[in-house]
Design a protein around this motif. Structure first.
Motif, PDB file in Angstrom:
ATOM      1  N   LEU A  59      -0.706 -19.069  13.970  1.00 23.30           N
ATOM      2  CA  LEU A  59      -1.280 -19.977  14.965  1.00 23.30           C
ATOM      3  C   LEU A  59      -1.601 -21.320  14.314  1.00 23.30           C
ATOM      4  O   LEU A  59      -2.059 -21.370  13.173  1.00 23.30           O
ATOM      5  CB  LEU A  59      -2.561 -19.398  15.557  1.00 23.30           C
ATOM      6  N   SER A  65      -8.907 -22.518  16.064  1.00 23.02           N
ATOM      7  CA  SER A  65      -8.690 -21.269  16.803  1.00 23.02           C
ATOM      8  C   SER A  65      -9.836 -20.294  16.572  1.00 23.02           C
ATOM      9  O   SER A  65     -10.293 -19.611  17.501  1.00 23.02           O
ATOM     10  CB  SER A  65      -7.374 -20.621  16.379  1.00 23.02           C
ATOM     11  N   VAL A  99      -3.724 -12.891  25.785  1.00 25.01           N
ATOM     12  CA  VAL A  99      -3.186 -13.738  24.711  1.00 25.01           C
ATOM     13  C   VAL A  99      -3.417 -13.075  23.359  1.00 25.01           C
ATOM     14  O   VAL A  99      -2.528 -13.064  22.495  1.00 25.01           O
ATOM     15  CB  VAL A  99      -3.808 -15.151  24.764  1.00 25.01           C
ATOM     16  N   THR A 100      -4.595 -12.495  23.162  1.00 25.19           N
ATOM     17  CA  THR A 100      -4.898 -11.806  21.910  1.00 25.19           C
ATOM     18  C   THR A 100      -3.967 -10.612  21.713  1.00 25.19           C
ATOM     19  O   THR A 100      -3.466 -10.388  20.607  1.00 25.19           O
ATOM     20  CB  THR A 100      -6.373 -11.353  21.891  1.00 25.19           C
ATOM     21  N   THR A 103      -0.480 -11.997  20.853  1.00 21.11           N
ATOM     22  CA  THR A 103      -0.436 -12.742  19.590  1.00 21.11           C
ATOM     23  C   THR A 103      -0.720 -11.868  18.369  1.00 21.11           C
ATOM     24  O   THR A 103      -0.028 -11.975  17.354  1.00 21.11           O
ATOM     25  CB  THR A 103      -1.447 -13.911  19.630  1.00 21.11           C
ATOM     26  N   ASN A 106       1.207  -7.324  18.635  1.00 20.73           N
ATOM     27  CA  ASN A 106       2.522  -7.213  19.267  1.00 20.73           C
ATOM     28  C   ASN A 106       3.499  -6.301  18.538  1.00 20.73           C
ATOM     29  O   ASN A 106       4.616  -6.101  18.999  1.00 20.73           O
ATOM     30  CB  ASN A 106       3.138  -8.603  19.442  1.00 20.73           C
TER      31      ASN A 106
END
Length: 144
Positions: A59, A65, A99-100, A103, A106
Motif C-alpha cells: 500500500l 494508511s 477492503v481489508t 488487501t 487475499n
C-alpha cells in the motif's frame, strides 16, 4: 381469534419490545465494534509492526494508511457502540472490512488467510444489517 391473528398480534408485540428494538441492537453493535476497537488498540501498541505489514502488502503511504486505519477502527468502533451516526459509521466500517479482506487476506489457499477473509466479509454483512435497520432504541441516534 384465529391462529394467524394470534401470530400477527404476537409479532406486533415483539416488534415493539425493548428487547428486540433496544437490547438486541445494542448488543449487536457492541459485539461488532469489539473487533474494531481491539484491532485499533493492537495497532497503537505496535505501530512499527503494523506499518511494516502495510508496507509489505504494497500500500502507498504506509504511515498515512496506519493512521487512517487506527482512526477508522477506534472512532468507528466507539461511534458504533454509542449508536452515533450509526448507519454512516456502519457503512464505512463495512467498506473498511471488505477492503481489508481483499488487501490483507487475499491468499485464500492459506487457511488462516481464508478464515480472516471470510470473517471480514461476515462482519461487513452484519454491518450492512445495521445500515439497513439502524441503531435501535438504545442509541444516540434514537435520542435525536
Amino acid at each position: 381469534m384465529s391462529y394467524s391473528d394470534a401470530i400477527a398480534e404476537r409479532a406486533e408485540t415483539l416488534s415493539k419490545s425493548l428487547l428486540i428494538n433496544g437490547v438486541a441492537p445494542l448488543a449487536g453493535r457492541v459485539l461488532l465494534a469489539a473487533i474494531f476497537l481491539l484491532s485499533g488498540i493492537s495497532k497503537i501498541s505496535d505501530p512499527a509492526g503494523t506499518i511494516g505489514y502495510i508496507n509489505m502488502v504494497g500500500l502507498p503511504f504506509p504511515s498515512l494508511s496506519y493512521g487512517a486505519a487506527v482512526v477508522t477502527e477506534i472512532v468507528g468502533g466507539g461511534a458504533l457502540i454509542l449508536g452515533f451516526q450509526t448507519r454512516i459509521v456502519a457503512l464505512v466500517l463495512a467498506l473498511f472490512s471488505i477492503v481489508t479482506a481483499v488487501t490483507f487476506h487475499n491468499n485464500l489457499s492459506d487457511l488462516n488467510q481464508f478464515i480472516h477473509f471470510f470473517k471480514n466479509i461476515a462482519m461487513a454483512g452484519g454491518l450492512l444489517q445495521v445500515v439497513a435497520f439502524g441503531a435501535g432504541r438504545l442509541s444516540l441516534d434514537a435520542r435525536r
